[in-house]
Motif scaffolding. Sequence first.
Motif, PDB file in Angstrom:
ATOM      1  N   TYR A 184       0.854  -1.186   0.000  1.00 58.66           N
ATOM      2  CA  TYR A 184       0.000   0.000   0.000  1.00 58.66           C
ATOM      3  C   TYR A 184       0.894   1.241   0.000  1.00 58.66           C
ATOM      4  O   TYR A 184       1.764   1.394   0.848  1.00 58.66           O
ATOM      5  CB  TYR A 184      -0.926   0.005   1.214  1.00 58.66           C
ATOM      6  CG  TYR A 184      -1.742   1.273   1.252  1.00 58.66           C
ATOM      7  CD1 TYR A 184      -2.836   1.429   0.400  1.00 58.66           C
ATOM      8  CD2 TYR A 184      -1.383   2.336   2.082  1.00 58.66           C
ATOM      9  CE1 TYR A 184      -3.556   2.603   0.380  1.00 58.66           C
ATOM     10  CE2 TYR A 184      -2.105   3.518   2.074  1.00 58.66           C
ATOM     11  CZ  TYR A 184      -3.183   3.646   1.231  1.00 58.66           C
ATOM     12  OH  TYR A 184      -3.892   4.817   1.193  1.00 58.66           O
ATOM     13  N   ILE A 185       0.667   2.117  -0.971  1.00 58.30           N
ATOM     14  CA  ILE A 185       1.449   3.354  -1.075  1.00 58.30           C
ATOM     15  C   ILE A 185       0.477   4.519  -0.993  1.00 58.30           C
ATOM     16  O   ILE A 185      -0.564   4.493  -1.670  1.00 58.30           O
ATOM     17  CB  ILE A 185       2.187   3.403  -2.431  1.00 58.30           C
ATOM     18  CG1 ILE A 185       3.177   2.239  -2.512  1.00 58.30           C
ATOM     19  CG2 ILE A 185       2.915   4.714  -2.626  1.00 58.30           C
ATOM     20  CD1 ILE A 185       3.844   2.104  -3.861  1.00 58.30           C
ATOM     21  N   PRO A 186       0.766   5.539  -0.171  1.00 52.67           N
ATOM     22  CA  PRO A 186      -0.151   6.689  -0.117  1.00 52.67           C
ATOM     23  C   PRO A 186      -0.438   7.202  -1.525  1.00 52.67           C
ATOM     24  O   PRO A 186       0.481   7.418  -2.313  1.00 52.67           O
ATOM     25  CB  PRO A 186       0.622   7.718   0.711  1.00 52.67           C
ATOM     26  CG  PRO A 186       1.611   6.920   1.491  1.00 52.67           C
ATOM     27  CD  PRO A 186       1.949   5.713   0.663  1.00 52.67           C
ATOM     28  N   ALA A 187      -1.732   7.339  -1.844  1.00 46.40           N
ATOM     29  CA  ALA A 187      -2.099   7.561  -3.243  1.00 46.40           C
ATOM     30  C   ALA A 187      -1.935   9.008  -3.701  1.00 46.40           C
ATOM     31  O   ALA A 187      -1.554   9.256  -4.843  1.00 46.40           O
ATOM     32  CB  ALA A 187      -3.527   7.101  -3.465  1.00 46.40           C
ATOM     33  N   GLY A 188      -2.254   9.964  -2.854  1.00 44.73           N
ATOM     34  CA  GLY A 188      -2.123  11.368  -3.254  1.00 44.73           C
ATOM     35  C   GLY A 188      -3.043  11.751  -4.405  1.00 44.73           C
ATOM     36  O   GLY A 188      -2.764  12.702  -5.141  1.00 44.73           O
ATOM     37  N   LYS A 189      -4.124  10.987  -4.596  1.00 38.05           N
ATOM     38  CA  LYS A 189      -4.975  11.230  -5.775  1.00 38.05           C
ATOM     39  C   LYS A 189      -6.092  12.236  -5.516  1.00 38.05           C
ATOM     40  O   LYS A 189      -6.752  12.666  -6.467  1.00 38.05           O
ATOM     41  CB  LYS A 189      -5.583   9.908  -6.262  1.00 38.05           C
ATOM     42  CG  LYS A 189      -4.535   8.930  -6.798  1.00 38.05           C
ATOM     43  CD  LYS A 189      -5.176   7.658  -7.288  1.00 38.05           C
ATOM     44  CE  LYS A 189      -4.139   6.604  -7.593  1.00 38.05           C
ATOM     45  NZ  LYS A 189      -3.904   6.389  -9.013  1.00 38.05           N
ATOM     46  N   ASP A 190      -6.319  12.581  -4.252  1.00 45.72           N
ATOM     47  CA  ASP A 190      -7.461  13.458  -3.954  1.00 45.72           C
ATOM     48  C   ASP A 190      -7.345  14.826  -4.609  1.00 45.72           C
ATOM     49  O   ASP A 190      -8.343  15.484  -4.860  1.00 45.72           O
ATOM     50  CB  ASP A 190      -7.623  13.619  -2.436  1.00 45.72           C
ATOM     51  CG  ASP A 190      -8.200  12.349  -1.829  1.00 45.72           C
ATOM     52  OD1 ASP A 190      -8.700  11.510  -2.616  1.00 45.72           O
ATOM     53  OD2 ASP A 190      -8.128  12.190  -0.598  1.00 45.72           O
ATOM     54  N   LYS A 191      -6.099  15.249  -4.887  1.00 44.90           N
ATOM     55  CA  LYS A 191      -5.912  16.571  -5.485  1.00 44.90           C
ATOM     56  C   LYS A 191      -6.586  16.674  -6.851  1.00 44.90           C
ATOM     57  O   LYS A 191      -6.985  17.750  -7.273  1.00 44.90           O
ATOM     58  CB  LYS A 191      -4.412  16.859  -5.672  1.00 44.90           C
ATOM     59  CG  LYS A 191      -3.661  17.035  -4.374  1.00 44.90           C
ATOM     60  CD  LYS A 191      -2.190  17.262  -4.629  1.00 44.90           C
ATOM     61  CE  LYS A 191      -1.916  18.750  -4.806  1.00 44.90           C
ATOM     62  NZ  LYS A 191      -0.486  19.067  -4.680  1.00 44.90           N
ATOM     63  N   THR A 192      -6.674  15.558  -7.568  1.00 42.47           N
ATOM     64  CA  THR A 192      -7.153  15.657  -8.962  1.00 42.47           C
ATOM     65  C   THR A 192      -8.335  14.735  -9.287  1.00 42.47           C
ATOM     66  O   THR A 192      -8.882  14.834 -10.384  1.00 42.47           O
ATOM     67  CB  THR A 192      -6.007  15.307  -9.940  1.00 42.47           C
ATOM     68  OG1 THR A 192      -5.470  14.031  -9.566  1.00 42.47           O
ATOM     69  CG2 THR A 192      -4.901  16.335  -9.901  1.00 42.47           C
ATOM     70  N   ARG A 193      -8.726  13.878  -8.352  1.00 45.30           N
ATOM     71  CA  ARG A 193      -9.796  12.889  -8.638  1.00 45.30           C
ATOM     72  C   ARG A 193     -11.075  13.529  -9.141  1.00 45.30           C
ATOM     73  O   ARG A 193     -11.710  13.035 -10.058  1.00 45.30           O
ATOM     74  CB  ARG A 193     -10.142  12.130  -7.352  1.00 45.30           C
ATOM     75  CG  ARG A 193      -9.362  10.891  -7.124  1.00 45.30           C
ATOM     76  CD  ARG A 193      -9.530  10.468  -5.697  1.00 45.30           C
ATOM     77  NE  ARG A 193     -10.856   9.934  -5.435  1.00 45.30           N
ATOM     78  CZ  ARG A 193     -11.179   8.669  -5.625  1.00 45.30           C
ATOM     79  NH1 ARG A 193     -10.286   7.824  -6.084  1.00 45.30           N
ATOM     80  NH2 ARG A 193     -12.383   8.239  -5.345  1.00 45.30           N
ATOM     81  N   LYS A 194     -11.452  14.621  -8.516  1.00 43.91           N
ATOM     82  CA  LYS A 194     -12.751  15.219  -8.850  1.00 43.91           C
ATOM     83  C   LYS A 194     -12.648  16.263  -9.966  1.00 43.91           C
ATOM     84  O   LYS A 194     -13.646  16.886 -10.310  1.00 43.91           O
ATOM     85  CB  LYS A 194     -13.354  15.873  -7.599  1.00 43.91           C
ATOM     86  CG  LYS A 194     -13.618  14.892  -6.470  1.00 43.91           C
ATOM     87  CD  LYS A 194     -14.914  14.147  -6.703  1.00 43.91           C
ATOM     88  CE  LYS A 194     -15.061  12.885  -5.863  1.00 43.91           C
ATOM     89  NZ  LYS A 194     -15.067  13.078  -4.464  1.00 43.91           N
ATOM     90  N   ARG A 195     -11.460  16.465 -10.485  1.00 39.95           N
ATOM     91  CA  ARG A 195     -11.279  17.486 -11.521  1.00 39.95           C
ATOM     92  C   ARG A 195     -11.744  16.973 -12.888  1.00 39.95           C
ATOM     93  O   ARG A 195     -11.328  15.893 -13.312  1.00 39.95           O
ATOM     94  CB  ARG A 195      -9.800  17.881 -11.650  1.00 39.95           C
ATOM     95  CG  ARG A 195      -9.193  18.466 -10.386  1.00 39.95           C
ATOM     96  CD  ARG A 195      -9.695  19.888 -10.183  1.00 39.95           C
ATOM     97  NE  ARG A 195      -9.054  20.497  -9.040  1.00 39.95           N
ATOM     98  CZ  ARG A 195      -7.962  21.232  -9.119  1.00 39.95           C
ATOM     99  NH1 ARG A 195      -7.384  21.463 -10.276  1.00 39.95           N
ATOM    100  NH2 ARG A 195      -7.440  21.760  -8.031  1.00 39.95           N
ATOM    101  N   SER A 196     -12.589  17.757 -13.559  1.00 41.35           N
ATOM    102  CA  SER A 196     -12.989  17.411 -14.923  1.00 41.35           C
ATOM    103  C   SER A 196     -11.788  17.578 -15.842  1.00 41.35           C
ATOM    104  O   SER A 196     -10.850  18.311 -15.521  1.00 41.35           O
ATOM    105  CB  SER A 196     -14.078  18.348 -15.416  1.00 41.35           C
ATOM    106  OG  SER A 196     -15.127  18.362 -14.532  1.00 41.35           O
ATOM    107  N   ILE A 197     -11.871  16.932 -16.981  1.00 38.63           N
ATOM    108  CA  ILE A 197     -10.756  16.996 -17.929  1.00 38.63           C
ATOM    109  C   ILE A 197     -10.794  18.341 -18.664  1.00 38.63           C
ATOM    110  O   ILE A 197     -11.807  18.700 -19.266  1.00 38.63           O
ATOM    111  CB  ILE A 197     -10.842  15.832 -18.933  1.00 38.63           C
ATOM    112  CG1 ILE A 197     -10.750  14.495 -18.179  1.00 38.63           C
ATOM    113  CG2 ILE A 197      -9.748  15.940 -19.987  1.00 38.63           C
ATOM    114  CD1 ILE A 197     -11.143  13.285 -18.990  1.00 38.63           C
TER     115      ILE A 197
END
Length: 424
Positions: A3-16
């Motif tokens: 398990y590696i800290p994902a750090g994805k919350d910064k961009t998960r909800k961003r539209s393309i």
Amino acid sequence: MIYIPAGKDKTRKRSIETIPDPGLFHISLSTHRGAAAVPVVSIGQRVKKHQLIAQAGGAVSAQVHSPASGWVTDIGLYPQPDGSKRETVVIQNDFKETKEEVIPTYPGAFTSEEVIQAIADAGIVGAGGAQFPSHIKYRTGTNRIRTFIINGAECEPYLTADYSLMRQYHAQLLQAVALICNVIQPEQVVLAIEKNNKELVPIFEPYLQSLPVPLSILQLQGGYPQGSELQLIRSATGMELQRGIIPATAGVIVSNVGTLYAIYKALYEHTPAIERIITVSGNRTEVCGNYKVKIGTPISHILQTLGISVPHHKVQLILGGPMMGWTVDDHSVSVSKGTAGILLLEKRELHPYNCIRCGYCVDACPMRLMPFELAEAYENRNKSALKELKLTQCIECGLCEYVCPSDVPLLESFRLGKILTNLR
Ligand code: SF4
Ligand code: SF4
């Protein structure tokens, strides 16, 4: 699997969003797997958007197209993310968007060969990083395909390009899946996503009955490297394949969601592979998001457009994910068909070989290799030891380096070791 800290919350909800096109494109002719493409244009020649600028240079290779209309200003050796210099076509954009139709409009029903030929004509390669020409994968010959796996498991930290694509373009994605099902005739389709992306399930549920074959959604436990082809095949089918075995011979084909979206664009919008979705993120930038960007766009243009500065002494710029990507100092290098992200991370210094024999890398390796022995063999330029220690089985996931308390540059040793021994 770790398990590696994902750090994805910064961009998960961003539209393309879309990065505006640059004035100059640097289009490398050898970012795909196999032979470099061969230029079919010359310096000074006028080109249209979508025009073929280099044709596949061998049985395993890919076509390359112009992302814009303009002029060819140079064909020469330019820097690549791996530090090498390779043949590159430089195109000056005239911003007129004059197009050439290179992917023909097929009649309503495509034959399998027409679909495969269109994928080849469009220059589509694996978008997950391997950049293997896709048309070759779908020519299954006499192999009976039992499972077609759609790879939506984007396990590298920070990257959300595939996630945003699945959220925003799920209908197009499933249209491409249906098309490929008609070509490879699988017994079942498995959409693999990570469990912590379970909000995608209701998005795809309406499609479960819409394909010519049953579709199921496999929710993978978090962990790295869950999304690599061999790990995914193991999770979806229980089969353990050696690296180098063609999955189709074992009845499996894996396609990344980005590849399938490129297939949709080619077959339904007659657009060759001239753009992709990337994530810009990292722990050293506040500016982040998911962006459509043209292949050949220099990194410097993207940074400038987004107003990101990179102080070299503090920040490491990585093309791709933090585990498998390339650290890039020369920002003139450009986005390729396999570039999933541009990350700005706190600079981490790796140290020359100073292994303390703790064995953590051995425990971490998903391919059951001996990373510290491989690194030592490379340090000694011992080609026979590299072969005996099965360097070819290394999937370059970077887990060994991630867990190493001595910051040994293991991944770099393996990549250079493969070049040294000509083993890839
Ligand atoms: S990079 Fe290679 S040696 Fe290291 S953990 Fe991954 S597969 Fe094993
Ligand atoms: S984790 Fe690092 S220090 Fe430990 S054995 Fe592997 S290479 Fe050596």
